[in-house]
Design a protein around this motif. Structure first.
Motif, PDB file in Angstrom:
ATOM      1  N   PRO A 185       0.805  -1.003  -0.136  1.00 25.21           N
ATOM      2  CA  PRO A 185       0.044   0.074  -0.052  1.00 25.21           C
ATOM      3  C   PRO A 185       0.884   1.352  -0.084  1.00 25.21           C
ATOM      4  N   CYS A 186       0.299   2.311  -0.132  1.00 24.44           N
ATOM      5  CA  CYS A 186       1.164   3.804  -0.346  1.00 24.44           C
ATOM      6  C   CYS A 186       1.080   4.144   1.125  1.00 24.44           C
ATOM      7  N   THR A 187       2.209   4.442   1.533  1.00 20.96           N
ATOM      8  CA  THR A 187       2.426   4.928   2.786  1.00 20.96           C
ATOM      9  C   THR A 187       3.651   6.066   2.811  1.00 20.96           C
ATOM     10  N   ILE A 188       3.769   6.610   3.956  1.00 19.60           N
ATOM     11  CA  ILE A 188       4.814   7.739   3.764  1.00 19.60           C
ATOM     12  C   ILE A 188       6.235   7.173   3.374  1.00 19.60           C
ATOM     13  N   ARG A 189       6.488   5.809   3.670  1.00 21.10           N
ATOM     14  CA  ARG A 189       7.684   5.441   3.359  1.00 21.10           C
ATOM     15  C   ARG A 189       8.038   4.980   1.719  1.00 21.10           C
ATOM     16  N   ASN A 190       7.026   5.109   0.893  1.00 17.72           N
ATOM     17  CA  ASN A 190       7.234   4.880  -0.289  1.00 17.72           C
ATOM     18  C   ASN A 190       6.325   5.946  -1.284  1.00 17.72           C
ATOM     19  N   THR A 191       6.067   7.041  -0.725  1.00 19.21           N
ATOM     20  CA  THR A 191       5.394   8.168  -1.461  1.00 19.21           C
ATOM     21  C   THR A 191       6.046   9.246  -1.396  1.00 19.21           C
ATOM     22  N   ALA A 192       6.261   9.716  -2.782  1.00 20.80           N
ATOM     23  CA  ALA A 192       6.878  11.251  -2.871  1.00 20.80           C
ATOM     24  C   ALA A 192       5.891  12.006  -2.696  1.00 20.80           C
ATOM     25  N   LEU A 193       6.147  13.116  -1.748  1.00 12.61           N
ATOM     26  CA  LEU A 193       5.143  14.280  -1.579  1.00 12.61           C
ATOM     27  C   LEU A 193       5.521  15.520  -2.189  1.00 12.61           C
ATOM     28  N   LEU A 194       4.944  16.233  -2.737  1.00 19.34           N
ATOM     29  CA  LEU A 194       5.171  17.625  -3.356  1.00 19.34           C
ATOM     30  C   LEU A 194       4.963  18.636  -2.172  1.00 19.34           C
ATOM     31  N   ASP A 195       5.490  19.498  -1.723  1.00 22.51           N
ATOM     32  CA  ASP A 195       5.110  20.413  -0.737  1.00 22.51           C
ATOM     33  C   ASP A 195       4.838  21.744  -1.313  1.00 22.51           C
ATOM     34  N   THR A 196       4.361  22.826  -0.552  1.00 24.08           N
ATOM     35  CA  THR A 196       3.772  23.773  -1.020  1.00 24.08           C
ATOM     36  C   THR A 196       4.826  24.834  -1.719  1.00 24.08           C
ATOM     37  N   ARG A 197       6.145  24.398  -1.649  1.00 25.32           N
ATOM     38  CA  ARG A 197       7.298  25.378  -2.056  1.00 25.32           C
ATOM     39  C   ARG A 197       7.591  24.429  -3.542  1.00 25.32           C
ATOM     40  N   ASP A 198       6.794  23.553  -3.906  1.00 26.87           N
ATOM     41  CA  ASP A 198       7.431  22.773  -5.205  1.00 26.87           C
ATOM     42  C   ASP A 198       8.588  22.203  -5.076  1.00 26.87           C
ATOM     43  N   SER A 199       8.689  21.836  -3.649  1.00 24.02           N
ATOM     44  CA  SER A 199      10.057  20.829  -3.599  1.00 24.02           C
ATOM     45  C   SER A 199       9.511  19.233  -3.187  1.00 24.02           C
ATOM     46  N   TRP A 200      10.383  18.059  -3.853  1.00 22.00           N
ATOM     47  CA  TRP A 200       9.731  16.908  -3.475  1.00 22.00           C
ATOM     48  C   TRP A 200      10.457  16.289  -2.177  1.00 22.00           C
ATOM     49  N   LEU A 201       9.468  15.791  -1.390  1.00 22.56           N
ATOM     50  CA  LEU A 201      10.043  15.103  -0.523  1.00 22.56           C
ATOM     51  C   LEU A 201      10.084  13.386  -0.620  1.00 22.56           C
ATOM     52  N   LEU A 202      11.271  12.869  -0.795  1.00 19.97           N
ATOM     53  CA  LEU A 202      11.244  11.752  -1.493  1.00 19.97           C
ATOM     54  C   LEU A 202      11.491  10.574  -0.238  1.00 19.97           C
ATOM     55  N   PRO A 203      10.479   9.341  -0.464  1.00 22.76           N
ATOM     56  CA  PRO A 203      10.520   8.477   0.482  1.00 22.76           C
ATOM     57  C   PRO A 203      11.710   7.608   0.788  1.00 22.76           C
ATOM     58  N   LYS A 204      11.850   6.996   1.830  1.00 22.54           N
ATOM     59  CA  LYS A 204      13.095   6.178   2.177  1.00 22.54           C
ATOM     60  C   LYS A 204      13.114   4.890   1.591  1.00 22.54           C
ATOM     61  N   ASP A 205      12.069   4.090   1.281  1.00 21.22           N
ATOM     62  CA  ASP A 205      11.942   2.932   0.679  1.00 21.22           C
ATOM     63  C   ASP A 205      11.748   3.450  -1.024  1.00 21.22           C
ATOM     64  N   ASP A 206      11.697   2.064  -1.699  1.00 20.39           N
ATOM     65  CA  ASP A 206      11.620   2.259  -3.383  1.00 20.39           C
ATOM     66  C   ASP A 206      10.416   3.109  -3.597  1.00 20.39           C
ATOM     67  N   LEU A 207      10.386   4.384  -4.245  1.00 20.58           N
ATOM     68  CA  LEU A 207       9.174   5.089  -4.682  1.00 20.58           C
ATOM     69  C   LEU A 207       8.159   4.178  -5.659  1.00 20.58           C
ATOM     70  N   GLN A 208       7.077   4.272  -5.006  1.00 16.57           N
ATOM     71  CA  GLN A 208       5.823   3.653  -5.540  1.00 16.57           C
ATOM     72  C   GLN A 208       4.674   4.555  -6.034  1.00 16.57           C
ATOM     73  N   CYS A 209       4.413   5.515  -5.046  1.00 12.55           N
ATOM     74  CA  CYS A 209       3.447   6.555  -5.132  1.00 12.55           C
ATOM     75  C   CYS A 209       3.815   7.883  -5.254  1.00 12.55           C
ATOM     76  N   VAL A 210       3.139   8.668  -5.765  1.00  9.45           N
ATOM     77  CA  VAL A 210       3.183  10.277  -5.762  1.00  9.45           C
ATOM     78  C   VAL A 210       2.073  10.975  -5.280  1.00  9.45           C
ATOM     79  N   ASP A 211       2.431  11.949  -4.682  1.00  6.91           N
ATOM     80  CA  ASP A 211       1.149  12.876  -4.206  1.00  6.91           C
ATOM     81  C   ASP A 211       1.476  14.243  -4.684  1.00  6.91           C
TER      82      ASP A 211
END
Length: 232
Positions: free
Chosen positions: A27-53
């Motif tokens: 499942p998508c979790t904080i550990r495999n999801t890349a998050l785009l913050d309000t400053r347009d910067s990517w917060l990349l996950p610790k595990d293999d990336l599977q999901c993007v928010d």
């Protein structure tokens, strides 16, 4: 995001094999999801990336590039007030299997918006204002298996609406304003297994529904009196 969980629960109920997105793996979790913050910067996950928010992108059209997001198989783009599909999605994330565009302001969608995503098989478009073209197909996708068009105030469907979505097995059309159905609207969908027509304005049980082979058809919440669930 909850709409994704509910939708995929239905998919799992219908199939022994899951269709994709986070149902096909972890499942998508904080550990495999890349998050785009309000400053347009990517917060990349610790595990293999599977999901993007990208929900924090809001109405902005341009998705910041990052080489890592090319791996993504699931995209969350819900509740963003989007009026159009960002053009760069298929280029930046060509491996997508599940896309959630629910609860936006989408209206006119180019029929080829997702045609280059050859692995895409689940598309959530509920709670938008999707316009149904009169003379052309709604979408063109050979890979799409599950489509949700719930709550889009759809009044009518045309014979060509699903013509280029021949692989569909799950179709949600509930909570719209459908009064009647064209006899040929579901004819291209030979592999359909689940059709939700509940909570529309259908006054009679359309004959075309009875002709959908091997499908579970939900008609609960329409004005006519009769069966709520039709099983083959």
């Amino acid at each position: 995001m909850w709409s994704v969980f509910l939708f995929c629960f239905v998919l799992k109920t219908i199939y022994h094999q899951t269709l994709g997105g986070f149902t096909n793996g972890a499942p998508c979790t904080i550990r495999n999801t890349a998050l785009l913050d309000t400053r347009d910067s990517w917060l990349l996950p610790k595990d293999d990336l599977q999901c993007v928010d990208i929900t924090s992108l809001g109405r902005r059209k341009n998705i910041p590039q990052n080489f890592e997001i090319i791996k993504a198989t699931t995209l969350y783009a819900d509740h963003m007030h989007l009026r159009r599909i960002p053009d760069s999605i298929s280029t930046l994330m060509p491996k997508l299997k599940l896309i959630d565009f629910s609860s936006n302001n989408l209206r006119r969608i180019s029929k080829d918006s997702f045609s280059s995503l050859i692995d895409l098989h689940t598309l959530l478009l509920e709670d938008n204002h999707v316009f149904i073209p009169k003379k052309t197909p709604l979408l063109n996708s050979r890979s799409l298996k599950a489509l949700s068009l719930s709550n889009n105030k759809i009044r009518r469907l045309k014979p060509k609406t699903f013509k280029e979505l021949k692989g569909l097995t799950v179709l949600y059309l509930d909570r719209n304003w459908l009064i009647r159905l064209h006899p040929k609207v579901f004819k291209p969908l030979k592999y359909l297994k689940y059709l939700h027509l509940g909570n529309n304005r259908l006054k009679v049980l359309p004959h075309i529904v009875l002709e959908v082979p091997k499908a579970i058809v939900i008609v609960k919440g329409n004005p006519f009196n009769g069966t709520e669930v039709i099983k083959r």
